[in-house]
Design a protein around this motif. Structure first.
Motif, PDB file in Angstrom:
ATOM      1  N   GLY A 114       0.774  -1.241   0.000  1.00  0.00           N
ATOM      2  CA  GLY A 114       0.000   0.000   0.000  1.00  0.00           C
ATOM      3  C   GLY A 114       0.804   1.289   0.000  1.00  0.00           C
ATOM      4  N   ASN A 115       2.129   1.173   0.121  1.00  0.00           N
ATOM      5  CA  ASN A 115       2.906   2.410   0.282  1.00  0.00           C
ATOM      6  C   ASN A 115       3.390   2.954  -1.065  1.00  0.00           C
ATOM      7  OD1 ASN A 115       4.048   4.412   1.961  1.00  0.00           O
ATOM      8  ND2 ASN A 115       6.065   3.461   1.690  1.00  0.00           N
ATOM      9  N   THR A 116       2.445   3.185  -1.941  1.00  0.00           N
ATOM     10  CA  THR A 116       2.807   3.716  -3.264  1.00  0.00           C
ATOM     11  C   THR A 116       2.352   5.171  -3.346  1.00  0.00           C
ATOM     12  OG1 THR A 116       0.693   3.185  -4.306  1.00  0.00           O
ATOM     13  CG2 THR A 116       2.364   1.427  -4.266  1.00  0.00           C
ATOM     14  N   PRO A 117       2.988   5.956  -4.220  1.00  0.00           N
ATOM     15  CA  PRO A 117       2.557   7.354  -4.376  1.00  0.00           C
ATOM     16  C   PRO A 117       1.077   7.460  -4.738  1.00  0.00           C
ATOM     17  CG  PRO A 117       4.633   6.951  -5.536  1.00  0.00           C
ATOM     18  CD  PRO A 117       4.156   5.622  -5.042  1.00  0.00           C
ATOM     19  N   GLU A 118       0.592   6.531  -5.562  1.00  0.00           N
ATOM     20  CA  GLU A 118      -0.816   6.582  -5.994  1.00  0.00           C
ATOM     21  C   GLU A 118      -1.760   6.369  -4.820  1.00  0.00           C
ATOM     22  OE1 GLU A 118       1.518   4.626  -7.391  1.00  0.00           O
ATOM     23  OE2 GLU A 118       1.817   5.660  -9.316  1.00  0.00           O
ATOM     24  N   ILE A 119      -1.442   5.386  -3.975  1.00  0.00           N
ATOM     25  CA  ILE A 119      -2.336   5.100  -2.843  1.00  0.00           C
ATOM     26  C   ILE A 119      -2.225   6.205  -1.792  1.00  0.00           C
ATOM     27  CG2 ILE A 119      -2.827   3.461  -0.971  1.00  0.00           C
ATOM     28  CD1 ILE A 119      -2.079   1.193  -2.897  1.00  0.00           C
ATOM     29  N   LYS A 120      -1.015   6.726  -1.603  1.00  0.00           N
ATOM     30  CA  LYS A 120      -0.860   7.836  -0.650  1.00  0.00           C
ATOM     31  C   LYS A 120      -1.666   9.044  -1.114  1.00  0.00           C
ATOM     32  CE  LYS A 120       3.302   8.352   1.307  1.00  0.00           C
ATOM     33  NZ  LYS A 120       4.781   8.338   1.474  1.00  0.00           N
ATOM     34  N   GLU A 121      -1.620   9.278  -2.394  1.00  0.00           N
ATOM     35  CA  GLU A 121      -2.396  10.388  -2.979  1.00  0.00           C
ATOM     36  C   GLU A 121      -3.905  10.140  -2.788  1.00  0.00           C
ATOM     37  OE1 GLU A 121      -1.254  13.031  -5.028  1.00  0.00           O
ATOM     38  OE2 GLU A 121      -3.328  13.704  -5.413  1.00  0.00           O
ATOM     39  N   LEU A 122      -4.334   8.924  -3.086  1.00  0.00           N
ATOM     40  CA  LEU A 122      -5.758   8.574  -2.975  1.00  0.00           C
ATOM     41  C   LEU A 122      -6.269   8.813  -1.559  1.00  0.00           C
ATOM     42  CD1 LEU A 122      -8.314   7.158  -4.228  1.00  0.00           C
ATOM     43  CD2 LEU A 122      -7.323   4.986  -3.439  1.00  0.00           C
ATOM     44  N   LEU A 123      -5.436   8.465  -0.572  1.00  0.00           N
ATOM     45  CA  LEU A 123      -5.870   8.575   0.828  1.00  0.00           C
ATOM     46  C   LEU A 123      -5.395   9.872   1.493  1.00  0.00           C
ATOM     47  CD1 LEU A 123      -5.333   4.875   2.055  1.00  0.00           C
ATOM     48  CD2 LEU A 123      -7.374   5.915   1.030  1.00  0.00           C
ATOM     49  N   GLY A 124      -4.697  10.698   0.739  1.00  0.00           N
ATOM     50  CA  GLY A 124      -4.250  11.983   1.282  1.00  0.00           C
ATOM     51  C   GLY A 124      -3.172  11.857   2.339  1.00  0.00           C
ATOM     52  N   VAL A 125      -2.387  10.794   2.254  1.00  0.00           N
ATOM     53  CA  VAL A 125      -1.335  10.572   3.257  1.00  0.00           C
ATOM     54  C   VAL A 125      -0.122  11.452   2.926  1.00  0.00           C
ATOM     55  CG1 VAL A 125       0.278   8.846   4.172  1.00  0.00           C
ATOM     56  CG2 VAL A 125      -2.117   8.225   3.741  1.00  0.00           C
ATOM     57  N   PRO A 126       0.392  12.208   3.908  1.00  0.00           N
ATOM     58  CA  PRO A 126       1.543  13.084   3.643  1.00  0.00           C
ATOM     59  C   PRO A 126       2.734  12.302   3.088  1.00  0.00           C
ATOM     60  CG  PRO A 126       0.629  13.516   5.824  1.00  0.00           C
ATOM     61  CD  PRO A 126      -0.079  12.307   5.291  1.00  0.00           C
ATOM     62  N   ARG A 127       3.482  12.954   2.226  1.00  0.00           N
ATOM     63  CA  ARG A 127       4.576  12.282   1.521  1.00  0.00           C
ATOM     64  C   ARG A 127       5.606  11.669   2.475  1.00  0.00           C
ATOM     65  NH1 ARG A 127       6.957  15.869  -3.085  1.00  0.00           N
ATOM     66  NH2 ARG A 127       4.735  15.972  -3.523  1.00  0.00           N
ATOM     67  N   GLU A 128       5.862  12.362   3.594  1.00  0.00           N
ATOM     68  CA  GLU A 128       6.928  11.881   4.491  1.00  0.00           C
ATOM     69  C   GLU A 128       6.493  10.715   5.379  1.00  0.00           C
ATOM     70  OE1 GLU A 128       5.352  14.709   4.710  1.00  0.00           O
ATOM     71  OE2 GLU A 128       4.700  15.041   6.776  1.00  0.00           O
ATOM     72  N   ARG A 129       5.222  10.386   5.347  1.00  0.00           N
ATOM     73  CA  ARG A 129       4.747   9.243   6.141  1.00  0.00           C
ATOM     74  C   ARG A 129       4.655   7.990   5.275  1.00  0.00           C
ATOM     75  NH1 ARG A 129       1.687  11.155  10.391  1.00  0.00           N
ATOM     76  NH2 ARG A 129       1.808   9.069  11.280  1.00  0.00           N
ATOM     77  N   MET A 130       4.545   6.851   5.947  1.00  0.00           N
ATOM     78  CA  MET A 130       4.515   5.579   5.240  1.00  0.00           C
ATOM     79  C   MET A 130       3.213   4.835   5.515  1.00  0.00           C
ATOM     80  SD  MET A 130       6.829   2.281   6.099  1.00  0.00           S
ATOM     81  CE  MET A 130       6.930   0.909   4.958  1.00  0.00           C
ATOM     82  N   ILE A 131       2.621   4.270   4.471  1.00  0.00           N
ATOM     83  CA  ILE A 131       1.504   3.337   4.698  1.00  0.00           C
ATOM     84  C   ILE A 131       2.135   1.972   4.975  1.00  0.00           C
ATOM     85  CG2 ILE A 131      -0.555   2.233   3.753  1.00  0.00           C
ATOM     86  CD1 ILE A 131      -1.034   4.716   2.061  1.00  0.00           C
ATOM     87  N   LEU A 132       2.226   1.651   6.265  1.00  0.00           N
ATOM     88  CA  LEU A 132       2.876   0.402   6.661  1.00  0.00           C
ATOM     89  C   LEU A 132       2.099  -0.787   6.116  1.00  0.00           C
ATOM     90  CD1 LEU A 132       5.087  -0.953   8.439  1.00  0.00           C
ATOM     91  CD2 LEU A 132       3.406  -0.924  10.306  1.00  0.00           C
ATOM     92  N   MET A 133       0.795  -0.695   6.218  1.00  0.00           N
ATOM     93  CA  MET A 133      -0.051  -1.753   5.664  1.00  0.00           C
ATOM     94  C   MET A 133      -1.468  -1.249   5.477  1.00  0.00           C
ATOM     95  SD  MET A 133      -0.469  -4.289   8.924  1.00  0.00           S
ATOM     96  CE  MET A 133       1.142  -4.096   9.665  1.00  0.00           C
ATOM     97  N   LEU A 134      -2.161  -1.924   4.584  1.00  0.00           N
ATOM     98  CA  LEU A 134      -3.605  -1.761   4.453  1.00  0.00           C
ATOM     99  C   LEU A 134      -4.210  -3.022   5.062  1.00  0.00           C
ATOM    100  CD1 LEU A 134      -3.633  -0.757   0.684  1.00  0.00           C
ATOM    101  CD2 LEU A 134      -4.057   0.808   2.598  1.00  0.00           C
ATOM    102  N   ILE A 135      -5.252  -2.839   5.855  1.00  0.00           N
ATOM    103  CA  ILE A 135      -5.903  -4.016   6.443  1.00  0.00           C
ATOM    104  C   ILE A 135      -7.367  -4.035   6.001  1.00  0.00           C
ATOM    105  CG2 ILE A 135      -6.333  -5.332   8.544  1.00  0.00           C
ATOM    106  CD1 ILE A 135      -4.301  -3.620   9.983  1.00  0.00           C
ATOM    107  N   PRO A 136      -7.704  -4.915   5.051  1.00  0.00           N
ATOM    108  CA  PRO A 136      -9.121  -5.068   4.722  1.00  0.00           C
ATOM    109  C   PRO A 136      -9.802  -5.913   5.795  1.00  0.00           C
ATOM    110  CG  PRO A 136      -7.761  -6.482   3.318  1.00  0.00           C
ATOM    111  CD  PRO A 136      -6.828  -5.735   4.225  1.00  0.00           C
TER     112      PRO A 136
END
Ligand code: FMN
Length: 169
Positions: A114-136
């Motif tokens: 989940g830690n891709t620029p596209e997914i970060k953009e989709l979820l509005g996650v700041p660039r300097e942070r990391m999406i460690l995981m997505l949990i469905p």
């Protein structure tokens, strides 16, 4: 459900019923994350709660190892600082959320793509942070094999006092 029973029976769930998760259960899952201990109690994590069907579909399309997110009623992105403490804190919170969900009959799984620029953009996650995981999360579509797990034997992984000495129990 007792904690050990939850640990014993929880398995990765990748197919979900088309059934929403009640708000109270979602709140309990998030409360489990909030109450988790973190390094120096810094709580440097954030949790993006996604229930919008279109966003879930997009997540499924974008997450290379989590296509099935598209069919989940809920996904939570665990957002941390990109360092060892962030990984550890986020992983602990994730496991607590997953166990709390499981105790309510809700299955889940870890998706680490989940830690891709596209997914970060989709979820509005700041660039300097990391999406460690997505949990469905979702109610399992099929029967989940009650506690039957493919795991190493304890004597393969447990050592008595010193590495390499068999743990006899
Ligand atoms: C760090 C980590 C990363 C994982 N990444 C993914 C992933 O990207 N996609 C996925 O479908 N499952 C992922 N999983 C789930 C594992 O495949 C699953 O926990 C393991 O196969 C055991 O499954 P079981 O509990 O059903 O036996 C991940 C699990 C962990 C702990």
């Amino acid at each position: 459900m007792q904690v050990f029973d939850a640990i014993r029976t929880m398995l990765a769930v990748r197919e979900y019923q088309d059934r929403p998760i009640p708000d109270g259960v979602v709140a309990r899952i998030l409360e489990a994350a909030r109450l988790t201990g973190s390094a120096r109690n810094r709580q440097g994590w954030d949790f993006v709660v996604v229930r919008d069907r279109a966003t879930l579909r997009q997540l499924g399309a974008l997450a290379s190892t989590g296509k099935y997110i598209a069919d989940a009623p809920l996904a939570i992105a665990v957002v941390v600082p990109e360092n060892t403490t962030g990984y550890m804190d986020g992983s602990r919170a994730a496991q607590d959320m997953m166990l709390a969900a499981w105790a309510e009959g809700v299955g889940s799984n870890v998706v680490t793509s989940g830690n891709t620029p596209e997914i970060k953009e989709l979820l509005g996650v700041p660039r300097e942070r990391m999406i460690l995981m997505l949990i469905p999360f979702g109610y399992p579509a099929g029967k989940v094999g009650a506690g039957r797990k493919n795991r190493k034997r304890l004597d393969e992984i447990a050592h008595a006092e010193r590495f390499g000495q068999p743990f006899g129990g």
